[in-house]
Enzyme design. Structure first.
Site, PDB file in Angstrom:
ATOM      1  N   SER A 202      83.510  44.282  67.770  1.00  0.00           N
ATOM      2  CA  SER A 202      84.286  45.078  68.621  1.00  0.00           C
ATOM      3  C   SER A 202      83.846  46.648  68.661  1.00  0.00           C
ATOM      4  O   SER A 202      84.717  47.606  68.641  1.00  0.00           O
ATOM      5  CB  SER A 202      85.975  44.768  68.575  1.00  0.00           C
ATOM      6  OG  SER A 202      86.194  43.810  68.806  1.00  0.00           O
TER       7      SER A 202
ATOM      8  N   GLY B 107      84.759  40.052  69.524  1.00  0.00           N
ATOM      9  CA  GLY B 107      85.279  39.709  70.876  1.00  0.00           C
ATOM     10  C   GLY B 107      86.918  39.791  70.929  1.00  0.00           C
ATOM     11  O   GLY B 107      87.450  39.405  71.581  1.00  0.00           O
TER      12      GLY B 107
ATOM     13  N   ASN C  83      73.718  42.276  72.041  1.00  0.00           N
ATOM     14  CA  ASN C  83      73.841  40.649  72.168  1.00  0.00           C
ATOM     15  C   ASN C  83      74.620  40.230  73.480  1.00  0.00           C
ATOM     16  O   ASN C  83      75.704  40.460  73.514  1.00  0.00           O
ATOM     17  CB  ASN C  83      74.328  40.303  70.728  1.00  0.00           C
ATOM     18  CG  ASN C  83      74.396  38.826  70.929  1.00  0.00           C
ATOM     19  OD1 ASN C  83      73.958  37.973  71.788  1.00  0.00           O
ATOM     20  ND2 ASN C  83      74.929  38.286  69.791  1.00  0.00           N
ATOM     21  N   TRP C  84      73.713  39.976  74.255  1.00  0.00           N
ATOM     22  CA  TRP C  84      74.525  39.715  75.628  1.00  0.00           C
ATOM     23  C   TRP C  84      75.076  38.469  75.480  1.00  0.00           C
ATOM     24  O   TRP C  84      75.964  37.875  76.630  1.00  0.00           O
ATOM     25  CB  TRP C  84      73.434  39.569  77.037  1.00  0.00           C
ATOM     26  CG  TRP C  84      72.873  40.944  77.167  1.00  0.00           C
ATOM     27  CD1 TRP C  84      73.044  42.198  76.421  1.00  0.00           C
ATOM     28  CD2 TRP C  84      71.980  41.170  78.301  1.00  0.00           C
ATOM     29  NE1 TRP C  84      72.385  43.140  77.415  1.00  0.00           N
ATOM     30  CE2 TRP C  84      71.706  42.532  78.357  1.00  0.00           C
ATOM     31  CE3 TRP C  84      71.381  40.230  79.189  1.00  0.00           C
ATOM     32  CZ2 TRP C  84      70.847  43.153  79.055  1.00  0.00           C
ATOM     33  CZ3 TRP C  84      70.576  40.807  80.117  1.00  0.00           C
ATOM     34  CH2 TRP C  84      70.151  42.300  80.190  1.00  0.00           C
ATOM     35  N   LYS C  85      74.920  37.598  74.488  1.00  0.00           N
ATOM     36  CA  LYS C  85      75.508  36.196  74.451  1.00  0.00           C
ATOM     37  C   LYS C  85      75.269  35.401  75.777  1.00  0.00           C
ATOM     38  O   LYS C  85      74.040  35.664  76.386  1.00  0.00           O
ATOM     39  CB  LYS C  85      77.117  36.179  74.005  1.00  0.00           C
ATOM     40  CG  LYS C  85      77.332  37.291  72.895  1.00  0.00           C
ATOM     41  CD  LYS C  85      78.755  37.015  72.310  1.00  0.00           C
ATOM     42  CE  LYS C  85      78.680  37.962  71.053  1.00  0.00           C
ATOM     43  NZ  LYS C  85      80.002  38.072  70.523  1.00  0.00           N
TER      44      LYS C  85
ATOM     45  N   GLU D 134      79.015  40.942  60.348  1.00  0.00           N
ATOM     46  CA  GLU D 134      79.916  40.792  61.647  1.00  0.00           C
ATOM     47  C   GLU D 134      81.265  40.199  61.185  1.00  0.00           C
ATOM     48  O   GLU D 134      81.149  38.882  61.121  1.00  0.00           O
ATOM     49  CB  GLU D 134      79.243  40.164  62.784  1.00  0.00           C
ATOM     50  CG  GLU D 134      77.820  40.874  63.323  1.00  0.00           C
ATOM     51  CD  GLU D 134      77.581  40.366  64.668  1.00  0.00           C
ATOM     52  OE1 GLU D 134      77.734  41.353  65.671  1.00  0.00           O
ATOM     53  OE2 GLU D 134      77.663  39.192  64.889  1.00  0.00           O
TER      54      GLU D 134
HETATM   55  P1  13P Z   1      81.632  42.083  70.454  1.00  0.00           P
HETATM   56  O1  13P Z   1      81.044  43.471  70.501  1.00  0.00           O
HETATM   57  O2  13P Z   1      81.911  41.423  71.756  1.00  0.00           O
HETATM   58  O3  13P Z   1      82.963  42.076  69.528  1.00  0.00           O
HETATM   59  O4  13P Z   1      80.598  41.035  69.819  1.00  0.00           O
HETATM   60  C1  13P Z   1      79.971  41.397  68.295  1.00  0.00           C
HETATM   61  C2  13P Z   1      79.108  40.510  68.133  1.00  0.00           C
HETATM   62  O5  13P Z   1      79.337  39.313  68.115  1.00  0.00           O
HETATM   63  C3  13P Z   1      77.591  40.969  68.607  1.00  0.00           C
HETATM   64  O6  13P Z   1      76.661  39.954  68.118  1.00  0.00           O
END
Ligand code: 13P
Length: 257
Positions: free
Chosen positions: A220, A180, A9-11, A174
Site C-alpha cells: 500500500s 492491497g 508490479n502490475w500483478k 512487503e
Molecule cells: P499494493 O501496493 O497494491 O499493496 O501491492 C504491493 C505489492 O504486492 C507489490 O508487489
C-alpha cells in the site's frame, strides 16, 4: 551510494493494449519530470505480465531510466513443465529483473523458500537480477515473531549465494498485512525492518555488501505516503502494486525521493 528504485508490479492486471498505453503515459510524464535531471542514480522498473514483456520492452529500448521485470519464473531450467516460463525465456524478451518470492506466490501457489532459492539461482545464472520478496503475515506480526520470519526467508532464500551473487540482489520487504489492504507499515515500522534486514545481510556477507544492497518497501505504498516512507535511511525505494497501474500516481511516487 545505493541505487534508488521504484518498481511497479502490475500483478494480473492490464491487457496488452492497456499496458502499452500505461507505459506511454508514464514515459510522457517522466520526460518533463525534474528527477530526470538529477545526478542521483535511479532505476524505474515495470513488471507486467509475462505475455506483455517483449512488447513493453520494445517500447523502452532507448529509455535511460525504465527497465522491465518479470513477476516470477519457473524453478526448472527447461522441459516438460506445461504453463511454466523459464528465466532464459524471460531473458530473451529483454527483461533485466525477475521478482522472486512475492507473498502471493508463497501463499497462493505454495512456493517454499527452498523452491525460491532454486529460482534465485536460475535468475542469476541467466544474468538477470532478482528482486527477492520477504515479509510477515498479520498473525506473525501480532505474535511478535516477525523478525524471525523475515530472517528465515532471507536465510533460506539467499544465504547460499556467494558475495558477488548477493550483491546483485534487490530485497523487497512487503508485510503481507499491508498488501492491497490500504494499510501501510508506518515509516518507523518500515525503517525498523529494513535496518534489521540489512543487519541480517551484514552478519552473513559483511557491512560493505549490506550497505550496497537496495531494500524496497512494498505494501500500500502510494503517491501520498511514499515521501514519508522513502525518507528513511534504509528504505531505498518501493515495490508498488495498485498505485503502479495509474501513470500519474506511479510518477508521483518516483518523484517522492
Ligand atoms: P499494493 O501496493 O497494491 O499493496 O501491492 C504491493 C505489492 O504486492 C507489490 O508487489
Amino acid at each position: 551510494m545505493r541505487t534508488k528504485i521504484v518498481a511497479g508490479n502490475w500483478k494480473m492486471n492490464k491487457t496488452l493494449e492497456e499496458g502499452v498505453l500505461l507505459v506511454k503515459e508514464i514515459k510522457q510524464l517522466l520526460v518533463s519530470s525534474p528527477f530526470t535531471q538529477s545526478a542521483e542514480k535511479y532505476n524505474i522498473i515495470i513488471a507486467p505480465p509475462f505475455i506483455h514483456l517483449k512488447a513493453i520492452n520494445d517500447l523502452l529500448i532507448d529509455d535511460p531510466f525504465i527497465s522491465i521485470a518479470a513477476q516470477n519464473c519457473s524453478s526448472e531450467e527447461k522441459g516438460a513443465y506445461t504453463g511454466e516460463v523459464s528465466a532464459q525465456m524471460i531473458k530473451s524478451t529483454g527483461a533485466k529483473y525477475i521478482i522472486i518470492g512475492h507473498s502471493e506466490r508463497r501463499n497462493y501457489f505454495n512456493e517454499s523458500n527452498a523452491m525460491l532459492a532454486k529460482k534465485i539461482n536460475l535468475v542469476l545464472s541467466n544474468n538477470l537480477l532478482p528482486i527477492y520478496c520477504c515479509g510477515e503475515r498479520l498473525e506473525e506480526r501480532n505474535t511478535n515473531i516477525y523478525f524471525d520470519v523475515v530472517k528465515k526467508q532471507i536465510n533460506d532464500g539467499l544465504f547460499h549465494l556467494s558475495s558477488l551473487e548477493i550483491s546483485k540482489v534487490i530485497i523487497a520487504y512487503e508485510p503481507v498485512w499491508a498488501i492491497g489492504t490500504g494499510l501501510n507499515a508506518t515509516p518507523q515500522q518500515a525503517q525498523e525492518m529494513h535496518k534489521f534486514i540489512r543487519k541480517v545481510v551484514s552478519d552473513k556477507f559483511g557491512e560493505q555488501i549490506a550497505n550496497s544492497i537496495s531494500i524496497l518497501y512494498g505494501g500500500s505504498c502510494n503517491a501520498k505516503n511514499a515521501k514519508e516512507l522513502f525518507a528513511n535511511p534504509d528504505v531505498d525505494g518501493g515495490l508498488i502494486g495498485g498505485a503502479s497501474l495509474i501513470a500519474s500516481d506511479f510518477v508521483k511516487i518516483i518523484q517522492s525521493f
